[in-house]
Scaffold this motif. Structure first.
Motif, PDB file in Angstrom:
ATOM      1  N   ASP A 170       0.656  -1.206  -0.009  1.00 34.33           N
ATOM      2  CA  ASP A 170       0.062   0.019   0.013  1.00 34.33           C
ATOM      3  C   ASP A 170       0.861   1.245  -0.040  1.00 34.33           C
ATOM      4  OD1 ASP A 170      -2.231   1.696   0.039  1.00 34.33           O
ATOM      5  OD2 ASP A 170      -2.480   1.450   2.307  1.00 34.33           O
ATOM      6  N   TYR A 177       2.272   2.533   3.419  1.00 28.84           N
ATOM      7  CA  TYR A 177       1.348   2.278   4.748  1.00 28.84           C
ATOM      8  C   TYR A 177       1.215   0.987   5.441  1.00 28.84           C
ATOM      9  CZ  TYR A 177       0.329   7.093   3.927  1.00 28.84           C
ATOM     10  OH  TYR A 177       0.186   8.461   3.997  1.00 28.84           O
ATOM     11  N   HIS A 230      -1.811  -0.555  12.205  1.00 28.74           N
ATOM     12  CA  HIS A 230      -1.524  -1.805  11.361  1.00 28.74           C
ATOM     13  C   HIS A 230       0.023  -1.733  11.193  1.00 28.74           C
ATOM     14  CE1 HIS A 230      -3.528   0.748   8.533  1.00 28.74           C
ATOM     15  NE2 HIS A 230      -2.293   0.574   7.775  1.00 28.74           N
ATOM     16  N   PHE A 244     -10.156  -2.502   1.567  1.00 24.61           N
ATOM     17  CA  PHE A 244      -9.514  -2.630   0.333  1.00 24.61           C
ATOM     18  C   PHE A 244     -10.458  -3.800  -0.372  1.00 24.61           C
ATOM     19  CE2 PHE A 244      -5.527  -0.394   1.604  1.00 24.61           C
ATOM     20  CZ  PHE A 244      -6.126   0.995   1.728  1.00 24.61           C
ATOM     21  N   PHE A 246      -7.582  -3.001   6.572  1.00 25.98           N
ATOM     22  CA  PHE A 246      -7.119  -2.765   5.148  1.00 25.98           C
ATOM     23  C   PHE A 246      -6.742  -4.083   4.150  1.00 25.98           C
ATOM     24  CE2 PHE A 246      -7.106   0.960   7.701  1.00 25.98           C
ATOM     25  CZ  PHE A 246      -7.680   1.930   6.793  1.00 25.98           C
ATOM     26  N   ARG A 262       1.836  12.845  11.554  1.00 24.91           N
ATOM     27  CA  ARG A 262       0.441  12.614  11.148  1.00 24.91           C
ATOM     28  C   ARG A 262       0.159  11.324  11.423  1.00 24.91           C
ATOM     29  NH1 ARG A 262      -1.644   8.882   7.241  1.00 24.91           N
ATOM     30  NH2 ARG A 262      -3.751   9.996   6.110  1.00 24.91           N
ATOM     31  N   ASP A 316      -1.815   8.065  10.843  1.00 27.60           N
ATOM     32  CA  ASP A 316      -2.729   7.396  10.040  1.00 27.60           C
ATOM     33  C   ASP A 316      -3.922   6.855  10.859  1.00 27.60           C
ATOM     34  OD1 ASP A 316      -2.886   6.643   7.101  1.00 27.60           O
ATOM     35  OD2 ASP A 316      -2.687   4.431   7.844  1.00 27.60           O
ATOM     36  N   VAL A 317      -5.217   6.887  10.023  1.00 29.56           N
ATOM     37  CA  VAL A 317      -6.470   6.183  10.664  1.00 29.56           C
ATOM     38  C   VAL A 317      -6.410   6.053  12.113  1.00 29.56           C
ATOM     39  CG1 VAL A 317      -7.301   4.868   8.572  1.00 29.56           C
ATOM     40  CG2 VAL A 317      -5.463   3.871   9.939  1.00 29.56           C
ATOM     41  N   GLU A 368      -5.675  11.766  11.660  1.00 25.35           N
ATOM     42  CA  GLU A 368      -6.520  11.466  10.546  1.00 25.35           C
ATOM     43  C   GLU A 368      -7.756  10.591  10.887  1.00 25.35           C
ATOM     44  OE1 GLU A 368      -6.557   9.334   6.290  1.00 25.35           O
ATOM     45  OE2 GLU A 368      -5.910   8.205   7.971  1.00 25.35           O
ATOM     46  N   TRP A 423     -11.545   9.726   9.447  1.00 26.40           N
ATOM     47  CA  TRP A 423     -12.668   9.610   8.349  1.00 26.40           C
ATOM     48  C   TRP A 423     -13.778   9.672   9.153  1.00 26.40           C
ATOM     49  CZ3 TRP A 423     -12.704   9.351   2.951  1.00 26.40           C
ATOM     50  CH2 TRP A 423     -11.493   9.287   2.262  1.00 26.40           C
ATOM     51  N   LYS A 476     -17.464   6.530  -1.710  1.00 29.23           N
ATOM     52  CA  LYS A 476     -16.629   7.573  -2.556  1.00 29.23           C
ATOM     53  C   LYS A 476     -17.051   7.079  -4.070  1.00 29.23           C
ATOM     54  CE  LYS A 476     -12.282   6.541  -3.365  1.00 29.23           C
ATOM     55  NZ  LYS A 476     -10.685   6.416  -3.092  1.00 29.23           N
ATOM     56  N   HIS A 500      -3.045  12.187  -0.845  1.00 30.55           N
ATOM     57  CA  HIS A 500      -2.717  10.962  -1.566  1.00 30.55           C
ATOM     58  C   HIS A 500      -3.847  10.291  -1.886  1.00 30.55           C
ATOM     59  CE1 HIS A 500      -2.346   9.851   2.437  1.00 30.55           C
ATOM     60  NE2 HIS A 500      -2.105   8.590   2.033  1.00 30.55           N
ATOM     61  N   ASP A 501      -4.941  10.284  -1.042  1.00 32.56           N
ATOM     62  CA  ASP A 501      -5.954   9.485  -1.304  1.00 32.56           C
ATOM     63  C   ASP A 501      -7.289   9.976  -1.834  1.00 32.56           C
ATOM     64  OD1 ASP A 501      -4.879   7.703   0.278  1.00 32.56           O
ATOM     65  OD2 ASP A 501      -5.726   8.379   2.183  1.00 32.56           O
ATOM     66  N   GLU A 542      -6.519  -0.276  -3.705  1.00 32.95           N
ATOM     67  CA  GLU A 542      -7.904   0.013  -3.500  1.00 32.95           C
ATOM     68  C   GLU A 542      -8.602   0.070  -4.804  1.00 32.95           C
ATOM     69  OE1 GLU A 542     -10.602   3.239  -1.180  1.00 32.95           O
ATOM     70  OE2 GLU A 542      -9.254   4.115  -2.781  1.00 32.95           O
ATOM     71  N   ARG A 602      -7.616   6.848  -6.196  1.00 31.69           N
ATOM     72  CA  ARG A 602      -6.461   7.434  -5.488  1.00 31.69           C
ATOM     73  C   ARG A 602      -5.226   7.782  -6.507  1.00 31.69           C
ATOM     74  NH1 ARG A 602      -5.559   4.487   0.209  1.00 31.69           N
ATOM     75  NH2 ARG A 602      -4.814   2.805  -1.119  1.00 31.69           N
TER      76      ARG A 602
END
Ligand code: TEU
Length: 542
Positions: free
Chosen positions: A64, A67, A107, A148, A167, A201, A203-204, A245, A247, A282, A317-318, A375, A402
């Motif tokens: 990924d 990631y 993860h 994903f 993911f 930052r 992530d999730v 981050e 969502w 999305k 980037h997403d 994805e 993405r």
């Protein structure tokens, strides 16, 4: 240069996101790398940004694009060595630029030594670093889906157990209820703080408190307890900037993450506005609902005022390129890219510019086989299986993949846009001959210089940081206009979101106010031209 010893310096800052694979190659292997980033620091200094959010550069099998981390304390060799990372931190600092690293704590990669140990047996000390459930190969513990595609559970025959992955299969979730795992993560973070990294930052981050048995993935009951411990144990320095981050965050959650007491994080990075043109998820395309977008912005602007801090972004980037999404990437590309920038940068929060956004880079369209993103590839298969037509599926991918954001940075009109002398890892958008940094720097009317001016204005006028927000004409489907006010200043931001000329009387209180910035040479009273935007500034309350 911002004084970063000041408490909350990041409230006046503008950050720039780098996706290392696609930024600048220095050695001709077709992949961006850290020496390549260093060679472009002068460009970023010219733009005027205060920090770089660096997408993952850690050792990774790249399932990924990084990631999926196999060693948090090593650099992926194609990106460079640890010494390159140290040089990047030092060289950036010289230019007043902080390095903010991307931390993937939800993860790891299945190739991380912890996971390899975990596979050795239930008694292995690392086994409990991941989330396992006993079972038989034919029946996963429940029907939770992975982001994903497919099930979120993967069976390991040798153990007779399933592991949980929110993911990809190659991204097993870490078990945050294990205190030894948490300690190992905090120690790893300290390693980077000691190297001079000035922020992270996360992530999730909203997923770390998951309880898969109750089908709770984001916003689990222990989420904020974990975030507070993380903050106490790993983010002790006053000046560190931490970005969550999330969502799943609504305004109420946003306040928890970014509580001004500092017990959690500096700011939240949430996506509610991103659904103003989605039917559901999305891939379900809908036209932009401007009143919905404006109401969403208003909710966050008011809801966090004095009670938290938000990130401002259109691109990352997403996400697809904003000029292709809510602007016009044809005839009015330059005007609409500037208008979108002004609409965003006038609000309260910390703006993020994603690489190439300052050039007005656009989406791409490729045959499905050429998309790189896991994805995108999985969604293609799944949506066809669900009965969508090939044409529908591809329309969604063109609009939302993405990979739109992941084509190489367009530096010049030279071969491969000046990104690499070798074969680029991913297709270069053919419009690089026209859209590139060299051309932008040479043109005083370019999108680049407009961004530079917005960044400078934020530093010059406190109203950008402090002003309270009032949405004007909420129901207009064409114009996004708002004011920001402090005791000493007033700011008016007006943006035409259409390619049509519109009548527009100036709102009361701003007659005679001075122009700060606009995307047309001279104002024309009473009308807004296609994608026109302007900001007016007044000293003193009206
Ligand atoms: O993204 C979080 C996330 O939820 C996304 O996967 C999102 O669902 C998707 O991008 C929508 O298109 C973060 C990273 O930003 C992303 O690049 C990673 O793939 C993901 O986490 C897993 O680490």
């Amino acid at each position: 240069m911002l004084d970063k010893t000041k408490r909350g310096w990041w409230k006046s800052a503008v950050f720039y996101q780098i996706y290392p694979k696609s930024f600048q190659d220095s050695d001709g292997d077709g992949l961006g790398d850290i020496p390549g980033i260093i060679s472009r620091l002068d460009y970023l200094e010219t733009l005027g940004i205060d920090g770089i959010w660096l997408s993952p550069v850690y050792a990774s099998p790249q399932a990924d694009n990084g990631y999926d981390i196999s060693d948090y304390q090593a650099v992926w060799p194609p990106f460079g060595a640890m010494a390159d990372m140290e040089r990047l931190i030092a060289e950036a600092k010289k230019r007043g630029i902080s390095i903010i690293m991307d931390l993937v704590l939800n993860h790891s990669s299945d190739e991380h030594p912890w996971f390899r140990e975990a596979l050795k047996g239930r008694d292995n000390p690392c086994h409990d670093y991941y989330i396992w459930r006993d079972g038989t190969p034919d029946t996963p513990p429940n029907d939770l889906p992975a982001n994903f595609g497919g099930s979120a559970w993967e069976y390991v025959p040798a153990l007779g157990q399933w592991y949980y992955h929110q993911f990809a299969v190659k991204q097993p979730d870490l078990n945050w209820s294990n205190p030894r795992l948490r300690r190992a993560l905090y120690d790893m973070i300290r390693f980077w703080v000691d190297k001079g990294v000035e922020g992270f930052r996360l992530d999730v981050i909203d997923n770390i408190g998951k309880e898969p048995d109750r089908k709770i993935t984001a916003r689990g009951p222990k989420l904020h307890e974990y975030v507070r411990e993380l903050s106490r144990e790993a983010f002790r320095e006053e000046g560190l900037v931490t970005v969550g981050e999330a969502w799943s965050a609504d305004v109420e959650e946003g306040r928890l993450y970014s509580d001004p007491s500092g017990r959690e994080l500096s700011m939240v990075f949430q996506f509610e506005h991103n659904f103003a043109d989605c039917g559901g998820w999305k891939w379900d395309l809908a036209p932009l609902d401007l009143p919905k977008l404006k109401r969403c912005m208003e909710r966050w602007q008011k809801g966090l005022y004095g009670q938290g801090w938000n990130s401002l972004f259109w691109d990352n980037h997403d996400l697809p390129r904003i000029v292709s999404r809510w602007g016009d990437d044809g005839r009015y590309r330059v005007q609409s890219a500037k208008m979108l920038a002004a609409a965003l940068h006038g609000m309260q929060g910390t703006p993020y510019i994603y690489q190439g956004e300052e050039l007005g880079m656009t989406n791409i369209r490729l045959p499905i086989g050429e998309y790189e993103d896991i994805e995108t590839q999985n969604a293609y298969r799944e949506r066809l299986e669900q009965g969508y037509s090939e044409e529908d599926v591809m329309a969604s991918i063109y609009a939302r993949s993405r990979d739109n954001a992941r084509t190489p940075m367009q530096w010049s009109a030279e071969k491969n846009a000046g990104f690499t002398t070798g074969t680029p890892w991913f297709v270069v958008n053919p419009n690089y001959t026209e859209i590139n940094a060299e051309a932008a720097l040479a043109d005083p009317d370019s999108i680049f210089w407009f961004y530079r001016k917005l960044i400078a204005l934020r530093k010059e006028y406190p109203v950008f940081r402090d002003g309270d927000f009032t949405l004007l004409d909420p129901d207009s489907e064409r114009v996004f206009a708002y004011t920001r006010e402090t005791a000493d200043e007033g700011l008016l931001v007006v943006c035409n979101f259409t390619g049509e000329a519109l009548p527009y009387p100036l709102p009361a209180g701003f007659e005679g106010a001075g122009p700060l910035i606009s995307n047309y040479p001279a104002p024309e009273s009473g009308v807004l031209r296609p994608y026109e935007c302007f900001m007016l500034h007044r000293s003193g309350r009206r």
